[in-house]
Design an enzyme around this catalytic site. Structure first.
Site, PDB file in Angstrom:
ATOM      1  N   CYS A  95      57.499 -87.090  37.980  1.00  0.00           N
ATOM      2  CA  CYS A  95      56.596 -87.885  37.142  1.00  0.00           C
ATOM      3  C   CYS A  95      57.323 -88.603  36.010  1.00  0.00           C
ATOM      4  O   CYS A  95      56.816 -89.594  35.494  1.00  0.00           O
ATOM      5  CB  CYS A  95      55.495 -87.006  36.561  1.00  0.00           C
ATOM      6  SG  CYS A  95      54.394 -86.302  37.800  1.00  0.00           S
ATOM      7  N   HIS A 357      47.652 -92.223  36.568  1.00  0.00           N
ATOM      8  CA  HIS A 357      49.004 -91.682  36.631  1.00  0.00           C
ATOM      9  C   HIS A 357      49.704 -92.151  37.908  1.00  0.00           C
ATOM     10  O   HIS A 357      49.846 -91.401  38.861  1.00  0.00           O
ATOM     11  CB  HIS A 357      48.919 -90.154  36.579  1.00  0.00           C
ATOM     12  CG  HIS A 357      50.240 -89.445  36.542  1.00  0.00           C
ATOM     13  ND1 HIS A 357      51.439 -90.066  36.229  1.00  0.00           N
ATOM     14  CD2 HIS A 357      50.548 -88.136  36.783  1.00  0.00           C
ATOM     15  CE1 HIS A 357      52.413 -89.178  36.281  1.00  0.00           C
ATOM     16  NE2 HIS A 357      51.913 -88.002  36.628  1.00  0.00           N
ATOM     17  N   CYS A 387      55.739 -83.919  31.463  1.00  0.00           N
ATOM     18  CA  CYS A 387      56.052 -82.806  32.358  1.00  0.00           C
ATOM     19  C   CYS A 387      56.348 -83.353  33.753  1.00  0.00           C
ATOM     20  O   CYS A 387      55.860 -84.418  34.136  1.00  0.00           O
ATOM     21  CB  CYS A 387      54.901 -81.815  32.409  1.00  0.00           C
ATOM     22  SG  CYS A 387      53.334 -82.478  33.011  1.00  0.00           S
TER      23      CYS A 387
END
Length: 401
Positions: A95, A357, A387
């Protein structure tokens, strides 16, 4: 004597509106290379630079398979019409991929390897569904399995374990998630995203052309009550048996959705900006990356924040705006509890639960939004932290100029 490091600055940052990453989403008919190319060409147009001066394009993508395989950043550079002499590389830190791309680009500038670079990211989850690159594969190998005999787990279960460890209630998760939608909707309605957005023209399957102006996942009507009615996302017989004492709380509403999007930042040395007649918006002040427990997985943002603040010589109270990726509401709430950051400074224009996202693009998207917030509020320092799968986390401190 070693050569002193140069200062890396962000000249400009831009992102696409974030679309739903599924069939019927706004970019479902747009190839990810073309989506990425759009944001690259927009960045060049906005800054007025000659793309021939770009030393490298460092880009993040998580699903590097199918339409996003084969060093997708290189094809985006060519699709954007840049000279063939402009190189590109695609990186994967899950990510945090495009946040890591920003770190690499800035470090190249600081070391003298680059004068001008673009850090970017793209993810088309409508074309490359999450996990496509690992489905049906053992991607950790027997030695990792031996080290963690209880087994690694999905991120959703990690989010549940975090909620349990920090004593978070379902009501707290839902309230945080509703706030994300309300803040994003308010920012949109007040034009606070206008500067950072590059609308995308989409040709639909029927040949009609539609222009996407706004983030597609924001739901302004979201309430705590509507979220409370959602079913649990990760509770099933398998996980309930494995964790019999776990009080499941996480729903789709307190998790980030799947999305399509792209973002890009122009990074240069101070000297190159002056030579090219560019006005920097911020300087890159400090970076950090950490490893953490790959089972709890999403808690790395806590030590990453401490590490980057130490490197920057700052305290949590010195930071004027935070962007903490909302992979799950429990992740941000646990971070708030541990860091003592002021919630009023965190994701003030909404976060990933509302905006979305698009994995490989999210790091660059967060930086783009962070610059907007600092300018809107007259802040000096901004901190961004994400994270990442495998128990990783990137953190960045920028200083508005």
């Amino acid at each position: 004597m070693p050569t002193p490091l140069r200062t890396a600055v962000i000249v400009d940052a831009v992102r696409t509106p974030v679309a739903k990453g599924k069939p019927g989403g706004a970019y479902a008919t747009v190839h990810p290379v073309d989506l990425h190319a759009h944001i690259l060409s927009t960045l060049v147009e906005r800054t007025g630079i000659d793309p021939a001066v770009i030393d490298d394009v460092v880009s993040g993508t998580v699903g590097q398979v199918g339409e996003q395989s084969g060093n997708t950043a290189r094809w985006a550079v060519l699709a954007a019409g840049f000279p063939e002499s402009v190189p590109a590389v695609t990186v994967d830190r899950q990510c945090g991929s495009s946040q890591q791309a920003l770190h690499f680009a800035a470090q190249g500038v600081m070391s003298g390897a680059y004068d001008v670079a673009i850090a970017s990211g793209v993810e088309s989850m409508s074309h490359v569904p999450i996990g496509s690159q690992t489905v049906g594969r053992d991607f950790v190998g027997p030695r990792v399995a031996d080290r963690y005999p209880s087994g690694l787990i999905p991120q959703g279960i990690s989010a549940e374990l975090i909620a349990q460890k920090w004593g978070l209630t379902r009501a707290q998760l839902d309230a945080f998630s509703a706030q994300s939608h309300h803040r994003a909707a308010q920012a949109r309605d007040h034009g606070l995203f206008t500067r950072e957005l590059a609308p995308v023209k989409v040709t639909r399957e029927d040949g009609s052309v539609h222009e996407v102006f706004d983030d597609e996942s924001v739901r302004p009507g979201t309430t705590v009550e509507s979220l409370a009615a959602l079913r649990l996302a990760f509770k099933n017989d398998h996980w309930a048996q494995r964790y019999p004492d776990l009080d499941f709380k996480v729903t789709a509403g307190s998790s980030s959705p799947v999305n399509d999007g792209a973002a890009a930042l122009l990074v240069t040395s101070e000297e190159a900006a002056l030579r090219l007649g560019l006005t920097p918006r911020a300087r890159l002040h400090a970076f950090a990356v950490v490893g953490d427990d790959p089972v709890m997985m999403l808690t790395g943002i806590i030590p990453a924040t401490a590490k980057v603040l130490d490197r920057a010589g700052l305290t949590i109270g010195d930071i004027d705006a935070f962007e903490v990726n909302e992979a799950f509401a429990s992740v941000v709430l646990a971070w708030l509890a541990e860091t003592g950051a002021d919630p009023a400074k965190v994701n003030v224009n909404g976060g990933a639960i509302a905006i979305g996202h698009p994995l490989g693009a999210s790091g660059a998207r967060l930086t783009t939004t962070l610059l907007s917030v600092l300018e809107q509020r007259g802040g000096r320092y901004g901190l961004q932290v994400m994270c990442e799968a495998g128990g990783l986390a990137n953190a960045t401190v920028v200083e508005r100029l």
